[in-house]
Design a protein around this motif. Structure first.
Motif, PDB file in Angstrom:
ATOM      1  N   ILE A  10       0.843  -1.199   0.000  1.00 59.51           N
ATOM      2  CA  ILE A  10       0.000   0.000   0.000  1.00 59.51           C
ATOM      3  C   ILE A  10       0.881   1.254   0.000  1.00 59.51           C
ATOM      4  O   ILE A  10       0.611   2.212  -0.739  1.00 59.51           O
ATOM      5  N   LEU A  11       1.932   1.256   0.791  1.00 62.10           N
ATOM      6  CA  LEU A  11       2.858   2.398   0.788  1.00 62.10           C
ATOM      7  C   LEU A  11       3.523   2.570  -0.569  1.00 62.10           C
ATOM      8  O   LEU A  11       3.613   3.686  -1.090  1.00 62.10           O
ATOM      9  N   ILE A  12       3.983   1.475  -1.139  1.00 60.77           N
ATOM     10  CA  ILE A  12       4.598   1.524  -2.467  1.00 60.77           C
ATOM     11  C   ILE A  12       3.591   2.061  -3.480  1.00 60.77           C
ATOM     12  O   ILE A  12       3.898   2.939  -4.287  1.00 60.77           O
ATOM     13  N   GLY A  13       2.381   1.537  -3.440  1.00 64.56           N
ATOM     14  CA  GLY A  13       1.348   1.976  -4.369  1.00 64.56           C
ATOM     15  C   GLY A  13       1.003   3.444  -4.209  1.00 64.56           C
ATOM     16  O   GLY A  13       0.827   4.170  -5.190  1.00 64.56           O
ATOM     17  N   ALA A  14       0.906   3.897  -2.972  1.00 65.44           N
ATOM     18  CA  ALA A  14       0.533   5.291  -2.719  1.00 65.44           C
ATOM     19  C   ALA A  14       1.620   6.255  -3.190  1.00 65.44           C
ATOM     20  O   ALA A  14       1.320   7.325  -3.714  1.00 65.44           O
ATOM     21  N   PHE A  15       2.889   5.873  -3.038  1.00 63.64           N
ATOM     22  CA  PHE A  15       3.973   6.770  -3.413  1.00 63.64           C
ATOM     23  C   PHE A  15       4.386   6.672  -4.880  1.00 63.64           C
ATOM     24  O   PHE A  15       4.712   7.663  -5.505  1.00 63.64           O
ATOM     25  N   PHE A  16       4.359   5.455  -5.430  1.00 65.54           N
ATOM     26  CA  PHE A  16       4.898   5.275  -6.779  1.00 65.54           C
ATOM     27  C   PHE A  16       3.837   5.047  -7.856  1.00 65.54           C
ATOM     28  O   PHE A  16       4.140   5.138  -9.035  1.00 65.54           O
ATOM     29  N   PHE A  17       2.622   4.715  -7.454  1.00 64.97           N
ATOM     30  CA  PHE A  17       1.548   4.488  -8.414  1.00 64.97           C
ATOM     31  C   PHE A  17       0.285   5.231  -7.977  1.00 64.97           C
ATOM     32  O   PHE A  17      -0.768   4.620  -7.838  1.00 64.97           O
ATOM     33  N   PRO A  18       0.361   6.522  -7.745  1.00 66.50           N
ATOM     34  CA  PRO A  18      -0.808   7.241  -7.200  1.00 66.50           C
ATOM     35  C   PRO A  18      -2.018   7.239  -8.124  1.00 66.50           C
ATOM     36  O   PRO A  18      -3.140   7.372  -7.670  1.00 66.50           O
ATOM     37  N   GLU A  19      -1.813   7.046  -9.412  1.00 68.80           N
ATOM     38  CA  GLU A  19      -2.930   7.071 -10.371  1.00 68.80           C
ATOM     39  C   GLU A  19      -3.502   5.688 -10.639  1.00 68.80           C
ATOM     40  O   GLU A  19      -4.492   5.563 -11.333  1.00 68.80           O
ATOM     41  N   SER A  20      -2.860   4.629 -10.118  1.00 74.99           N
ATOM     42  CA  SER A  20      -3.334   3.269 -10.436  1.00 74.99           C
ATOM     43  C   SER A  20      -4.522   2.874  -9.594  1.00 74.99           C
ATOM     44  O   SER A  20      -4.886   3.479  -8.656  1.00 74.99           O
TER      45      SER A  20
END
Length: 150
Positions: free
Chosen positions: A140-150
């Motif tokens: 979730i942290l990775i997604g929030a920081f590196f994939f904010p539009e996904s």
């Protein structure tokens, strides 16, 4: 939608392992593997992480139930707008949390059963749900920081 089978699989697998651990005879546990680096044992955690709150089980039930409800609400609200790491991380967290919350509500404690002979965590006992929660949080942290539009 892979989320529901993943959540159900984590819950089922961890619940079955916990049942087996609880039914094991005293002479069967602890059992070490990998040259003593991994031990299967039985531990009853009446609190939250690291036994926090173990003296107040009603508070622990309330906090874990409320946190679980919040996690599900977040996941359902973000489901249509997110994907990739956020969706997978949320499913892992819900699967793991559901097993541990179910333990708190039905047993009054969480069954932990995996111990590692690594210096910083040698006195900590885990279960599969804990690993799913940790990995899910990381995703979730990775997604929030590196994939904010996904």
């Amino acid at each position: 939608m892979f989320s529901l089978p993943l959540i159900g699989g984590i819950f089922t697998a961890d619940t079955l392992i916990k049942r087996k651990i609880e039914q094991a005879e005293e002479t069967e546990l602890p059992k070490s593997f990998a040259r003593g680096k991994v031990t299967i044992c039985r531990s009853h955690n009446k609190g939250m992480m690291m036994n926090t709150g173990d003296k107040n089980p009603a508070m622990v039930k309330g906090i874990t139930s409320l946190g679980f409800a919040g996690l599900i609400a977040w996941y359902l609200l973000s489901l249509r707008h997110s994907g990739g790491p956020l969706k997978l991380g949320g499913a892992l967290m819900i699967g793991g949390a559901s097993s541990n919350v179910c333990d708190h509500l039905t047993r009054g404690y969480v069954v932990d059963y995996l111990k590692f002979a690594l210096k910083p965590i040698r006195n900590v006992v885990f279960n599969i749900s804990d690993f799913c929660i940790f990995i899910g949080s990381f995703l979730i942290l990775i997604g929030a920081f590196f994939f904010p539009e996904s």
